[in-house]
Design a protein around this motif. Structure first.
Motif, short mmCIF file in Angstrom:
data_model
loop_
_atom_site.label_atom_id
_atom_site.label_comp_id
_atom_site.label_asym_id
_atom_site.label_seq_id
_atom_site.Cartn_x
_atom_site.Cartn_y
_atom_site.Cartn_z
N TYR B 161 0.83 -1.21 0.00
CA TYR B 161 0.00 0.00 0.00
C TYR B 161 0.87 1.26 0.00
CZ TYR B 161 -3.50 3.44 1.47
OH TYR B 161 -4.31 4.54 1.56
N ASN B 162 1.85 1.32 0.89
CA ASN B 162 2.72 2.50 0.93
C ASN B 162 3.51 2.65 -0.37
OD1 ASN B 162 2.01 3.45 3.53
ND2 ASN B 162 3.34 1.93 4.48
N HIS B 163 3.93 1.52 -0.93
CA HIS B 163 4.62 1.55 -2.23
C HIS B 163 3.70 2.11 -3.31
CE1 HIS B 163 6.96 0.31 -5.70
NE2 HIS B 163 6.03 -0.56 -6.05
N SER B 164 2.45 1.66 -3.32
CA SER B 164 1.51 2.11 -4.36
C SER B 164 1.23 3.61 -4.22
CB SER B 164 0.22 1.29 -4.32
OG SER B 164 -0.56 1.63 -3.18
N LEU B 165 1.19 4.11 -2.97
CA LEU B 165 1.00 5.55 -2.77
C LEU B 165 2.24 6.33 -3.22
CD1 LEU B 165 -0.81 5.74 0.71
CD2 LEU B 165 -1.83 5.96 -1.56
N ASN B 166 3.41 5.78 -2.95
CA ASN B 166 4.65 6.41 -3.43
C ASN B 166 4.64 6.55 -4.94
OD1 ASN B 166 5.96 6.92 -0.99
ND2 ASN B 166 7.07 4.97 -0.97
N LEU B 167 4.23 5.47 -5.63
CA LEU B 167 4.16 5.50 -7.09
C LEU B 167 3.15 6.54 -7.55
CD1 LEU B 167 4.21 1.70 -8.04
CD2 LEU B 167 6.05 3.36 -8.38
N ARG B 168 1.97 6.50 -6.95
CA ARG B 168 0.89 7.42 -7.31
C ARG B 168 1.34 8.87 -7.16
NH1 ARG B 168 -4.88 7.82 -6.86
NH2 ARG B 168 -4.81 5.77 -7.83
N ARG B 169 2.10 9.12 -6.11
CA ARG B 169 2.53 10.49 -5.83
C ARG B 169 3.82 10.89 -6.55
NH1 ARG B 169 0.91 10.20 0.62
NH2 ARG B 169 -1.33 10.08 0.18
#
Lengths: 195, 195
Positions: B161-169
Motif C-alpha cells: 500500500y505504501n509503495h503504491s502511494l509512493n508510485l501514485r505520488r
C-alpha cells in the motif's frame, strides 16, 4: 500565572488525547474538550488559536516523547558500528511502541486527519533526519537493501505498532512473541540477504 | 425499475467513494452524497437505511473487487506447491494495490472510521480465511517464520500500500522500484532464513 497556564494547557492536551483514544479524532471539538476540562469553550482559545493548533500541539508533545526515548540519541553515536546503530533504532522504536502504543495511535490518528498516509507519518519519526541519514548510510554501505527509505521506516513502524496493539488487546503475550521473535521480521526484511 | 435502482445505487456509492478519496471519510454525509448525485437526501434512504449502511456497502464493493482480482483463486489451488501459492498471494496483492491504490485507501479509511487498526483491517483481506489458512500452512511447514498471522498480513498490506502511494505520488517510478525490488522486502521478512 505562568504555572497555572501550563497546568491548564496540559489538562487541555490530555483531554484531546483521551477523546482521540476513546472516540477517534473526529470526536475532537473545542466545546467537548472544554467540557471535559471543566472550563468555558472561550477559555480554550486563550491557549490555542483554533482546533488545528490544539491538535498539532498534542502531536508535537508525542514527538518530544519519542525524541527523549531511552537510547534514541545513541542512534547518532558514530563511534558505534552502523549495523549496531540500526539495531538500536529498531529496538528503541519497539520498546517505545510496546510501552506506549497510545502514543503511536495519537500520532497516526492526527496524521490521518491531515490526510497523510503511514509512509509519510513515519517521516516524522525520522526526527531531525536522524533516522533517514542512518538508513541511507546503511543502504550505501550495502548493509540494507537499496529501497526507498520511507518504505523501510513505514515497515518498522507498522510492525512494531501492530504488534503493540496485539499485545494491548491480549491477542498474545509478550512471553510468546517478544522482541526476539519480532526483530527478525524487521531485520530480515531490510538487510541485504544472500540469494 | 430494477435496472434504474441499480444505476442509482452505483452512482450513490461512487459519490461516497469520491468524497472519501478527496476529502476523507469524515466528509461523508447523506446530504452531501445526495447533492453530488443530484437527488433529494430522502432518496438516499430509499436505497440505504442510514449512513453506516451506505459506507458499509462501499466497503463490501471493494472486497468483491479484491476477490475477483486476477490469480486470487490460484491461492487456494492445492495442486501448486505451498511456497508458490504464498508468492502468488504476494504478487496478487502487489498488482492489485499498484493498479488501484484508491481501493486500499477506501478500505483503510472505512476501517479507520470503525476504530479498527491496520492489523485487523487486513483480516478482511483474508477473504474467507483463504489467506489465513495459506499462511498458517506456511508456518506449519516451516516455510514461514512462526509469527502471528495478522502481523504477517499487515506487513504485506502495508508494504504494497505504501509503495503504491509512493508510485501514485511520483516519489519514484516503477522502473526504479518495481515488484523485483519490493518483493524481497516482504519475502525475506516472512520466510524462515538461515541464521
Amino acid at each position: 500565572m505562568k504555572k497555572r497556564d501550563d497546568d491548564k494547557i496540559i489538562k487541555i492536551q490530555d483531554a484531546v488525547a483521551t477523546l482521540i483514544l476513546t472516540e477517534g479524532i473526529t470526536a475532537v471539538s473545542t466545546i467537548r474538550v472544554a467540557k471535559k476540562v471543566g472550563i468555558a469553550q472561550s477559555n480554550v482559545y486563550l491557549y490555542f488559536k483554533n482546533k488545528a493548533a490544539l491538535i498539532d500541539s498534542v502531536f508535537q508533545r508525542e514527538m518530544v516523547k519519542i525524541k527523549s526515548a531511552a537510547n534514541f540519541q545513541q542512534i547518532s553515536d558514530t563511534s558505534l558500528p552502523l549495523t549496531q546503530r540500526i539495531q538500536i533504532y529498531i529496538h528503541t522504536i519497539y520498546t517505545y511502541a510496546v510501552a506506549d502504543p497510545d502514543s503511536l495511535t495519537l500520532i497516526q490518528q492526527i496524521k490521518f486527519l491531515k490526510g497523510e498516509n503511514t509512509a509519510n507519518l513515519v517521516g516524522d519519526l525520522a526526527v531531525d533526519n536522524l533516522v533517514t541519514n542512518l538508513l541511507r548510510a546503511g543502504i550505501q554501505q550495502k548493509i540494507l537493501k537499496d529501497l526507498p527509505v520511507n518504505l523501510v521506516m513505514a515497515l518498522v513502524f507498522n510492525v512494531v505498532y501492530n504488534h503493540s496493539l496485539n499485545l494491548r488487546r491480549g491477542v498474545y503475550l509478550e512471553k510468546d512473541y517478544g522482541f526476539a521473535q519480532i526483530y527478525p521480521l524487521i531485520w530480515d526484511a531490510i538487510r541485504v540477504t544472500a540469494k
